[in-house]
Design an enzyme around this catalytic site. Structure first.
Site, short mmCIF file in Angstrom:
data_model
loop_
_atom_site.label_atom_id
_atom_site.label_comp_id
_atom_site.label_asym_id
_atom_site.label_seq_id
_atom_site.Cartn_x
_atom_site.Cartn_y
_atom_site.Cartn_z
N GLY A 69 -5.01 -5.55 5.21
CA GLY A 69 -3.85 -6.23 4.63
C GLY A 69 -2.89 -5.28 3.95
CG ASN A 149 -3.71 -12.50 -4.31
OD1 ASN A 149 -2.50 -12.67 -4.18
ND2 ASN A 149 -4.21 -11.60 -5.13
CD GLN A 177 -6.72 -14.61 -0.54
OE1 GLN A 177 -7.51 -15.53 -0.31
NE2 GLN A 177 -7.13 -13.45 -0.99
CB SER A 197 -6.98 -8.45 5.58
OG SER A 197 -8.07 -7.60 5.34
CG HIS A 199 -11.91 -7.77 3.70
ND1 HIS A 199 -12.17 -8.08 2.39
CD2 HIS A 199 -10.70 -7.17 3.72
CE1 HIS A 199 -11.13 -7.67 1.64
NE2 HIS A 199 -10.24 -7.12 2.44
CB THR A 235 -9.45 6.70 17.69
OG1 THR A 235 -9.03 7.99 18.12
CG2 THR A 235 -10.52 6.16 18.61
CB CYS A 323 -6.26 -5.16 -6.75
SG CYS A 323 -6.59 -5.95 -5.19
C1 LIG Z 1 -6.79 -8.94 -0.14
C2 LIG Z 1 -5.32 -9.07 -0.03
C3 LIG Z 1 -4.53 -8.02 0.43
C4 LIG Z 1 -5.11 -6.66 0.78
O1 LIG Z 1 -5.85 -6.72 1.94
P1 LIG Z 1 -6.89 -5.51 2.25
O2 LIG Z 1 -7.34 -5.78 3.65
O3 LIG Z 1 -7.99 -5.66 1.27
O4 LIG Z 1 -6.13 -4.26 2.14
C5 LIG Z 1 -3.18 -8.21 0.54
N1 LIG Z 1 -2.61 -9.40 0.24
C6 LIG Z 1 -3.33 -10.44 -0.21
C7 LIG Z 1 -2.66 -11.74 -0.52
C8 LIG Z 1 -4.71 -10.31 -0.36
O5 LIG Z 1 -5.42 -11.34 -0.80
#
Ligand SMILES: *Cc1c(COP(=O)(O)O)cnc(C)c1O
Length: 396
Positions: A69, A149, A177, A197, A199, A235, A323
């Site tokens: 993300g 988030n 999110q 993202s 995860h 890669t 964060c």
């Molecule tokens: C977690 C998050 C990100 C960052 O994503 P990563 O894959 O962890 O770098 C960016 N924006 C929002 C709204 C998030 O919740």
């Protein structure tokens, strides 16, 4: 352990992990290689691209795999701004964006760009009239997140997209999110750029994508090889990309069911906390919010102490953004919805997954009740407050 921090990250689902496994030790070829051994890895990357695109109504060749993300947000905001420099150097975003967008905007400000930070209402919804009024002839990009988030509020993307497209401005949305959690359609919502993202929806960490609408001209973020149509060198992270694709397919297959289940549990959690914990409030929009998000403030409570005591009971929760925890700054999101500093310090974010049970919620609510009571019993501020209330009551 009860894990209620799914906005920070999620568990990789078993089927996603299974899908990834062959691409470590067996199908390890570089998907860009010529020989036939690389064919299966290349095919797997293609398939993941198709699955990833399908979830938002995009074409596979509009998906650019990234490291997640943060990279997607950095790339979208920086490259779009730079590509349109000749038209103007003005960007519009909101006050409640993730730091991946906010800090990128601040970086651009240091390099001669102007940024307007549109405010939000008390529920965290971007003020559309303010957004519209901020548009200027030199505005090139609007970047507004799909869902927040911290407080879970879902933004009026369709209205924002329509405003952007009517004015010939690019629309980027940080959907980290939202993607895999709620329906999104880049055509219907007029989205030009979208970050996601893996995860955050049961895929592996360190992989994500940026959707770039066909025809949008912007530079690459990483320079080097010709991967990702020469727009993102490096890669391919084959296992990660395969995991992202599998997580997207899984999300597509069960989204409706998950939304229904999570919404019910979320509303049960919110009702119990508001009913049973005195002087508590819900942050974020009461209904236009992510199905898995609940965010509370408890007066006279330090967020940090609450988290530590919850942890002692095996409950993983958060005070907002993972964060920012560790810093003592109050959340910029809670300040933006109008909470005073002392309250913005004391928030609790609980984010569910489809694995969360009613029993998890019951245990958590009981834990919150007893911890809040205990912390308040030690708070001089609370004592004064109760005394004042009593005297006030006696006068009436
Ligand atoms: C977690 C998050 C990100 C960052 O994503 P990563 O894959 O962890 O770098 C960016 N924006 C929002 C709204 C998030 O919740």
């Amino acid at each position: 352990m009860i894990y209620l921090d799914n906005a920070a990250t999620t568990r990789v689902s078993a089927e996603v992990f299974e899908a990834m496994k062959p691409y470590f030790c067996e199908q390890y070829a570089n998907p860009s290689s010529i020989y036939s051994f690389a064919g299966s890895a290349a095919k797997a990357v293609d398939e993941a691209r198709r699955r990833t695109a399908a979830l938002i109504g995009a074409q596979p060749n509009e998906i650019y795999f990234t490291s997640g993300g943060s990279e997607s947000d950095n790339w979208a905001v920086k490259a779009a701004a730079e590509a349109l420099e000749r038209k103007g150097k003005h960007i519009i975003t909101s006050r409640i964006e993730h730091h991946a967008v906010l800090h990128t905007c601040q970086y651009l400000e240091k390099h001669g760009y102007e940024v307007t930070y549109v405010s939000v209402d008390e529920n965290g919804v971007v003020k559309l009239d303010e957004l519209e009024a901020a548009i200027r002839p030199d505005t090139t990009l609007i970047s507004i997140m799909a869902a927040n988030n911290e407080i879970g509020t879902i933004q009026p993307l369709k209205e924002i997209g329509a405003l952007a497209s009517k004015n010939g401005i690019l629309f980027h949305t940080d959907a980290v999110q939202a993607y895999g959690h709620i329906p999104l359609d880049v055509e219907r919502l007029h989205i030009d750029l979208l970050s996601a993202s893996s995860h955050k929806f049961h895929g592996p960490k360190g992989v994500g994508f940026l959707y770039i609408r066909k025809g949008v001209r912007m530079g690459s973020f990483l320079h080097g090889g010709a991967q990702e149509r020469a727009r993102r060198a490096g890669t391919h992270n084959t296992p990660g990309i395969v995991g992202l694709g599998a997580a997207a397919a899984r999300a597509a297959a069960q989204m409706e069911e998950t939304i229904e289940k999570e919404t019910k549990l979320r509303d049960y959690l919110i009702k119990r906390v508001l009913d049973e914990v005195p002087y508590s409030r819900l942050n974020g929009h009461p209904s236009k919010r992510l199905p898995n998000n609940a965010n509370f403030c408890f007066r006279f409570i330090e967020g940090e102490s609450l988290l530590i005591l919850l942890d002692q009971k095996g409950i993983c929760a958060s005070s907002g953004s993972a964060c920012t925890s560790g810093s003592l700054d109050p959340s910029h999101v809670l300040l933006a919805i109008g909470l005073p500093h002392e309250i913005a310090h004391g928030s609790l974010r609980l984010t569910l997954s489809e694995e969360t049970t009613r029993e998890d919620i019951d245990v958590t609510v009981e834990a919150i009740k007893s911890i809040v009571e205990r912390l308040r019993s030690m708070s001089p501020l609370y004592e004064d407050f109760v005394k004042a209330q009593r005297e006030h009551g006696a006068q009436e």
